[in-house]
Design an enzyme around this catalytic site. Structure first.
Site, PDB file in Angstrom:
ATOM      1  N   ASP A 258      15.722   6.574  -8.154  1.00 54.33           N
ATOM      2  CA  ASP A 258      14.389   7.144  -7.944  1.00 54.33           C
ATOM      3  C   ASP A 258      14.059   8.263  -8.920  1.00 54.33           C
ATOM      4  O   ASP A 258      13.035   8.215  -9.599  1.00 54.33           O
ATOM      5  CB  ASP A 258      14.260   7.661  -6.509  1.00 54.33           C
ATOM      6  CG  ASP A 258      12.842   8.060  -6.172  1.00 54.33           C
ATOM      7  OD1 ASP A 258      12.563   9.269  -6.055  1.00 54.33           O
ATOM      8  OD2 ASP A 258      11.977   7.166  -6.049  1.00 54.33           O
TER       9      ASP A 258
ATOM     10  N   LYS B 124       8.619   1.907 -11.278  1.00 53.63           N
ATOM     11  CA  LYS B 124       9.983   2.071 -11.759  1.00 53.63           C
ATOM     12  C   LYS B 124      10.917   2.327 -10.564  1.00 53.63           C
ATOM     13  O   LYS B 124      10.471   2.815  -9.535  1.00 53.63           O
ATOM     14  CB  LYS B 124      10.059   3.208 -12.783  1.00 53.63           C
ATOM     15  CG  LYS B 124       9.496   4.550 -12.266  1.00 53.63           C
ATOM     16  CD  LYS B 124      10.496   5.278 -11.422  1.00 53.63           C
ATOM     17  CE  LYS B 124       9.817   6.192 -10.439  1.00 53.63           C
ATOM     18  NZ  LYS B 124      10.758   6.612  -9.372  1.00 53.63           N
TER      19      LYS B 124
ATOM     20  N   CYS C 154       0.838  -1.213   0.000  1.00 58.04           N
ATOM     21  CA  CYS C 154       0.000   0.000   0.000  1.00 58.04           C
ATOM     22  C   CYS C 154       0.865   1.253   0.000  1.00 58.04           C
ATOM     23  O   CYS C 154       0.706   2.150   0.832  1.00 58.04           O
ATOM     24  CB  CYS C 154      -0.924  -0.020   1.217  1.00 58.04           C
ATOM     25  SG  CYS C 154      -1.955  -1.495   1.331  1.00 58.04           S
TER      26      CYS C 154
ATOM     27  N   ARG D  21      13.359   6.300   0.470  1.00 62.52           N
ATOM     28  CA  ARG D  21      14.328   6.643  -0.568  1.00 62.52           C
ATOM     29  C   ARG D  21      15.724   6.845   0.008  1.00 62.52           C
ATOM     30  O   ARG D  21      16.705   6.880  -0.735  1.00 62.52           O
ATOM     31  CB  ARG D  21      13.876   7.904  -1.303  1.00 62.52           C
ATOM     32  CG  ARG D  21      12.594   7.726  -2.109  1.00 62.52           C
ATOM     33  CD  ARG D  21      12.053   9.055  -2.576  1.00 62.52           C
ATOM     34  NE  ARG D  21      10.811   8.928  -3.315  1.00 62.52           N
ATOM     35  CZ  ARG D  21       9.607   8.829  -2.742  1.00 62.52           C
ATOM     36  NH1 ARG D  21       9.501   8.826  -1.423  1.00 62.52           N
ATOM     37  NH2 ARG D  21       8.514   8.728  -3.489  1.00 62.52           N
TER      38      ARG D  21
ATOM     39  N   HIS E 224      11.585  -5.347  -5.385  1.00 67.58           N
ATOM     40  CA  HIS E 224      10.951  -5.629  -6.672  1.00 67.58           C
ATOM     41  C   HIS E 224      11.322  -6.996  -7.231  1.00 67.58           C
ATOM     42  O   HIS E 224      10.451  -7.776  -7.629  1.00 67.58           O
ATOM     43  CB  HIS E 224      11.323  -4.559  -7.703  1.00 67.58           C
ATOM     44  CG  HIS E 224      10.545  -3.298  -7.553  1.00 67.58           C
ATOM     45  ND1 HIS E 224      10.588  -2.284  -8.483  1.00 67.58           N
ATOM     46  CD2 HIS E 224       9.707  -2.870  -6.587  1.00 67.58           C
ATOM     47  CE1 HIS E 224       9.802  -1.285  -8.094  1.00 67.58           C
ATOM     48  NE2 HIS E 224       9.269  -1.630  -6.938  1.00 67.58           N
TER      49      HIS E 224
END
Length: 322
Positions: free
Chosen positions: A177, A97, A12, A165, A79
């Protein structure tokens, strides 16, 4: 009428709740079947807003037979694992991405999806905006003459200290990023054959990730790209194509809101022309493109995906040598 794509969400994250899920909820191409989170409370809250059944844990969602595709908005460092698991579970994948932290892993996932006959797409929304389409058409038609230089910058102000990040374990850092945007844009407008000729990354010793950087790239034909990115800047989202006979400038370039009416600035010897376009929803366009690929069983890999990952690796390597 074609049945909507039944999809589930692994995580989420902010981008999912703020942009992708609200957009998908408006599209007849999608129906949200399930929302998974390691924190069931977050799954319940998200499902109450956008539909679907809340699920505790990502594996349980992948086991469901009523999920045809999954959306992966997890941190970059997670990922590869979950994209691979989703593909092996027979699900098409739409991932945020960058797809992974490196070209080797990206190449492996692309090959896995192709071998299994599944669609794998990376959510670079800006590539699906009408202004990029228009600029490519203009350049192809000779609006700037011979392209000589592509310059782009995507930079944002500092994030909160706890922002993922800044977490190296989760694939944080400015290059992956925000730096991925100008790199992908250079590839989009200058084409194949780009090589990195120099790069610099500034690392934050407290967080252990890069927070700013720049890169120089060049094509075999002599065109070059100057790219800048970072987490410690005045917000900037722009690119420029400079050629032998003109210049095209686009701003904002990468994250225009759906109600933003783009203005392309075209300069040449005859003067300056402002080309005004209608608002366009790049998020909706990207989602529709994914659903259409699944419907058409278009499992051909996006060649730009692996090439972009290779260039990001080369930026990192060049910066390490500088």
């Amino acid at each position: 009428m074609t049945e909507p794509l039944r999809w589930g969400v692994l995580g989420c994250a902010d981008i999912a709740v703020r942009r992708v899920l609200p957009t998908a909820a408006r599209l007849p191409e999608f129906t949200l079947t399930a929302v998974a989170s390691r924190d069931i409370t977050r799954a319940v809250e998200t499902a109450s807003r956008f539909g679907g059944q809340p699920v505790a844990g990502y594996d349980r969602l992948l086991e469901r037979e009523d999920v045809d595709a999954v959306y992966v908005p997890l941190p970059t460092g997670l990922h590869a694992e979950w994209i691979a698991r989703a593909l092996r579970a027979g699900k098409h994948v739409f991932a945020e991405k960058p797809l992974t932290h490196g070209a080797g892993t990206t190449r492996e996932l692309v090959a896995l999806a192709e071998r299994l006959g599944l669609v794998l797409r990376e959510n670079f929304m800006f590539l699906h905006h009408a202004q990029q389409r228009r600029v490519r058409e203009m350049v192809a038609d000779g609006a700037v003459g011979e392209p000589r230089l592509f310059s782009a910058a995507f930079a944002v102000p500092p994030r909160e200290p706890a922002d993922i990040r800044y977490d190296a374990r989760l694939g944080g850092g400015a290059l992956l990023d925000v730096g991925a945007y100008p790199v992908r844009a250079a590839l989009h407008f200058l084409g194949d054959g780009l090589e990195v000729t120099g790069a610099r990354l500034r690392h934050d010793p407290e967080h252990g990730v890069d927070v700013a950087g720049s890169a120089l790239l060049a094509t075999p034909g002599g065109a070059s790209a100057q790219l800048a990115f970072g987490f410690e800047h005045y917000y900037t989202s722009r690119y420029e194509v400079l050629g032998s006979a003109g210049r095209i400038t686009v701003e904002p370039a990468f994250t225009p809101l759906p109600d933003h009416a783009p203005v392309i600035r075209w300069e040449r010897s005859g003067g300056v022309e402002l080309i005004r376009l209608r608002p366009d929803d790049q998020c909706a366009n990207a989602l529709r493109a994914f659903a259409d690929a699944v419907r058409r069983k278009d499992t051909a890999p996006d060649p730009g995906l692996v090439e972009q990952a290779r260039l990001l690796d080369r930026v990192r390597e060049a910066a390490a040598r500088s």
